[in-house]
Motif scaffolding. Sequence first.
Motif, mmCIF file in Angstrom:
data_model
loop_
_atom_site.group_PDB
_atom_site.id
_atom_site.type_symbol
_atom_site.label_atom_id
_atom_site.label_comp_id
_atom_site.label_asym_id
_atom_site.label_seq_id
_atom_site.Cartn_x
_atom_site.Cartn_y
_atom_site.Cartn_z
ATOM 1 N N UNK A 96 -29.237 22.250 -30.784
ATOM 2 C CA UNK A 96 -29.142 22.256 -29.813
ATOM 3 C C UNK A 96 -27.903 21.507 -28.858
ATOM 4 N N UNK A 97 -26.952 21.611 -29.938
ATOM 5 C CA UNK A 97 -25.684 21.519 -29.592
ATOM 6 C C UNK A 97 -25.233 23.156 -29.311
ATOM 7 N N UNK A 98 -26.146 24.319 -29.778
ATOM 8 C CA UNK A 98 -25.543 25.805 -29.931
ATOM 9 C C UNK A 98 -26.084 25.565 -28.785
ATOM 10 N N UNK A 99 -27.407 25.470 -27.781
ATOM 11 C CA UNK A 99 -28.154 25.634 -26.318
ATOM 12 C C UNK A 99 -27.493 24.948 -25.230
ATOM 13 N N UNK A 100 -26.394 24.080 -26.167
ATOM 14 C CA UNK A 100 -25.852 22.899 -24.743
ATOM 15 C C UNK A 100 -24.062 23.414 -25.842
ATOM 16 N N UNK A 101 -23.522 24.213 -25.342
ATOM 17 C CA UNK A 101 -21.928 24.626 -25.396
ATOM 18 C C UNK A 101 -21.270 23.234 -25.041
ATOM 19 N N UNK A 102 -20.726 22.869 -26.372
ATOM 20 C CA UNK A 102 -19.604 21.634 -25.401
ATOM 21 C C UNK A 102 -20.464 19.636 -25.609
ATOM 22 N N UNK A 103 -21.410 20.171 -26.276
ATOM 23 C CA UNK A 103 -22.135 18.736 -25.818
ATOM 24 C C UNK A 103 -21.438 17.786 -27.157
ATOM 25 N N UNK A 104 -20.634 17.009 -26.839
ATOM 26 C CA UNK A 104 -21.146 16.004 -28.138
ATOM 27 C C UNK A 104 -22.315 14.651 -28.613
ATOM 28 N N UNK A 105 -21.887 14.681 -29.785
ATOM 29 C CA UNK A 105 -23.598 14.405 -29.816
ATOM 30 C C UNK A 105 -23.660 12.434 -29.861
ATOM 31 N N UNK A 106 -22.218 11.813 -30.028
ATOM 32 C CA UNK A 106 -22.175 10.770 -29.800
ATOM 33 C C UNK A 106 -21.575 10.134 -28.322
#
Length: 217
Positions: free
Chosen positions: A197-207
């Motif tokens: 998911x993070x790879x498909x959404x660059x800059x996404x911070x899980x928390x």
Amino acid sequence: MISLKNLLTEQFGGIDSELILATTLVLEAGGEGSNGMLAVAHVIHNRAKENHNGWGTNPVKQVLRKSQFSMWNDYNASSEKWGDVYTRAKARDGQWAYAFPLAKQLHAGTLSGVDPTNGAVFYYNPSTANKDSLGFTKHPDYVQTKTIGQHVFGTLVDKPTDKKKKEKTGKSTLYTIKPGETLGGIANRNNTTVDDIIKKNPGLQPDKIRDGQKIKI
């Protein structure tokens, strides 16, 4: 007011995983006896196993996240009323004698036995928490799995139709984050991983995901 980092250093000499986990089990559920502590241990284990919300597979990291486990939340808000948590927990001899070996298993990722919570990753006490104020209980996929002592346990279930659709297309889809959802839970229910998911959404911070946010999965 003491910070959580300084608290851990003062009371545990740093990140002493087994002591932190044992203290958590005693002060979160010691009053519920061995069954209650075992149930909370499985919730922590389940969270670490699924990398709940992208917070890692280390159970201590799951426990110490802000606004997750009530005994640590009070340190973020008003620590003075708590005193020395380690001393308070260890003073409960019978509870500590059960909690510490359980914490060792939990830390090693070898928690044994049947999960009494039926896979729960959430729990709350209805006498001290308003269900309507808890984000996860509002989630359309939330299912209550068990009541053990004063704690109500629950999880988020997969929607088979959604999973089959993803498996069939193999393409990214735009997903809207619902109240109470975590990145780990979203990944699990959509047959993918937090890393993907993070790879498909660059800059996404899980928390730092928020209700209504759209992400690719």
